[in-house]
Design a protein around this motif. Structure first.
Motif, short mmCIF file in Angstrom:
data_model
loop_
_atom_site.label_atom_id
_atom_site.label_comp_id
_atom_site.label_asym_id
_atom_site.label_seq_id
_atom_site.Cartn_x
_atom_site.Cartn_y
_atom_site.Cartn_z
N SER A 52 6.07 18.81 13.09
CA SER A 52 5.04 18.57 12.19
C SER A 52 5.39 17.97 11.00
N GLU A 53 6.57 18.11 10.63
CA GLU A 53 7.34 17.52 9.61
C GLU A 53 7.44 16.14 9.97
N LEU A 54 8.02 15.73 11.08
CA LEU A 54 8.08 14.32 11.37
C LEU A 54 6.56 13.52 11.23
N ILE A 55 5.70 14.23 11.76
CA ILE A 55 4.34 13.81 11.78
C ILE A 55 3.91 13.36 10.49
N CYS A 56 4.03 14.56 9.76
CA CYS A 56 3.79 14.31 8.11
C CYS A 56 4.32 13.13 7.50
N ALA A 57 5.82 13.09 7.68
CA ALA A 57 6.56 11.99 7.07
C ALA A 57 6.09 10.57 7.64
N GLY A 58 5.66 10.40 8.93
CA GLY A 58 5.04 9.35 9.69
C GLY A 58 4.15 8.87 8.98
N LEU A 59 2.89 9.80 8.85
CA LEU A 59 1.69 9.53 8.19
C LEU A 59 1.78 9.08 6.56
N LEU A 60 2.83 9.82 5.79
CA LEU A 60 2.95 9.29 4.54
C LEU A 60 3.62 7.70 4.57
N ALA A 61 4.63 7.53 5.38
CA ALA A 61 5.29 6.22 5.59
C ALA A 61 4.08 5.04 5.91
N CYS A 62 3.21 5.44 6.81
CA CYS A 62 2.22 4.76 7.11
C CYS A 62 1.11 4.21 6.01
N MET A 63 0.96 5.46 5.06
CA MET A 63 0.07 5.19 4.06
C MET A 63 0.65 4.37 2.89
N LYS A 64 1.89 4.09 2.89
CA LYS A 64 2.59 3.21 1.92
C LYS A 64 2.24 1.77 2.40
N GLU A 65 2.13 1.58 3.83
CA GLU A 65 1.77 0.30 4.24
C GLU A 65 0.35 -0.30 4.43
N LYS A 66 -0.54 0.83 4.42
CA LYS A 66 -2.03 0.23 4.66
C LYS A 66 -3.09 1.63 4.15
N PRO A 67 -4.08 1.23 4.17
CA PRO A 67 -5.03 2.30 3.61
C PRO A 67 -5.13 3.55 4.93
N PHE A 68 -5.41 4.98 4.73
CA PHE A 68 -5.47 5.62 5.52
C PHE A 68 -6.35 5.33 6.67
N ALA A 69 -7.78 4.71 6.26
CA ALA A 69 -8.64 4.65 7.16
C ALA A 69 -8.30 3.36 8.23
N ARG A 70 -7.17 2.56 7.96
CA ARG A 70 -6.86 1.64 9.00
C ARG A 70 -5.49 2.20 9.69
N ILE A 71 -5.22 3.39 9.62
CA ILE A 71 -3.84 3.99 10.30
C ILE A 71 -4.45 4.69 11.52
N THR A 72 -3.74 4.39 12.71
CA THR A 72 -4.16 5.10 14.02
C THR A 72 -2.89 6.09 14.31
N ILE A 73 -3.42 6.87 15.25
CA ILE A 73 -2.49 7.75 15.72
C ILE A 73 -1.20 7.06 16.25
N THR A 74 -1.45 6.08 16.94
CA THR A 74 -0.40 5.22 17.58
C THR A 74 0.59 5.00 16.23
N ASP A 75 0.14 4.46 15.32
CA ASP A 75 1.05 3.97 14.08
C ASP A 75 1.86 5.16 13.56
N VAL A 76 0.99 6.39 13.61
CA VAL A 76 2.03 7.46 12.95
C VAL A 76 2.82 8.09 14.20
N GLN A 77 2.64 7.80 15.47
CA GLN A 77 3.57 8.25 16.49
C GLN A 77 4.58 7.27 16.50
N HIS A 78 4.49 6.12 16.16
CA HIS A 78 5.75 5.07 16.11
C HIS A 78 6.57 5.43 14.87
N ALA A 79 5.96 5.61 13.80
CA ALA A 79 6.42 6.00 12.56
C ALA A 79 7.36 7.19 12.51
N SER A 80 6.68 8.16 13.07
CA SER A 80 7.31 9.48 13.45
C SER A 80 8.34 9.81 14.49
#
Length: 127
Positions: free
Chosen positions: A14-42
């Motif tokens: 869950s920590e990796l997933i949270c960090a992955g979402l935060l990393a993705c949010m630095k790159e693009k708006p939340f509405a454009r982030i997919t689970i695949t994006d977070v999966q790759h980042a985390s």
């Protein structure tokens, strides 16, 4: 909702997933982030994501709940006279926090935001 088991592996995932979402949010708006994006980042598998969360909003909810808990903890560390200053605003924010589904500690975060915005506006108001 998030449903993270109380074991080291689930907590670490869950920590990796949270960090992955935060990393993705630095790159693009939340509405454009997919689970695949977070999966790759985390670096967690899709099944690990779904084992802990139902959707991306649940990851965001966990991050918000942690923030609310931090504000609540800070509030409880204040002396009683300082808590009394905040209490009317906290009470006023309780129904809004409930309407927004923010949980018990959400009212503390909303009160802090409201008071901060009022203070900022007072300091920057050209009158």
């Amino acid at each position: 909702m998030y449903h993270i088991k109380n074991d080291k592996r689930a907590q670490a995932s869950s920590e990796l997933i949270c960090a992955g979402l935060l990393a993705c949010m630095k790159e693009k708006p939340f509405a454009r982030i997919t689970i695949t994006d977070v999966q790759h980042a985390s670096t967690v598998s899709r099944s690990t994501f779904y084992r802990n969360f139902d959707c991306l909003e649940d990851v965001l909810a966990l991050l918000c709940d942690r923030g609310f808990q931090a504000v609540f903890t800070a509030y409880n560390a204040l002396p009683a006279e300082e808590q009394a200053y905040f209490q009317p605003t906290i009470d006023a924010m309780a129904s809004e926090a409930s309407d927004l589904g923010l949980g018990e500690n959400g009212k503390y975060a909303l009160a802090w935001i409201k008071l901060w915005v009022e203070s900022y506006n007072a300091q920057t108001d050209d009158g």
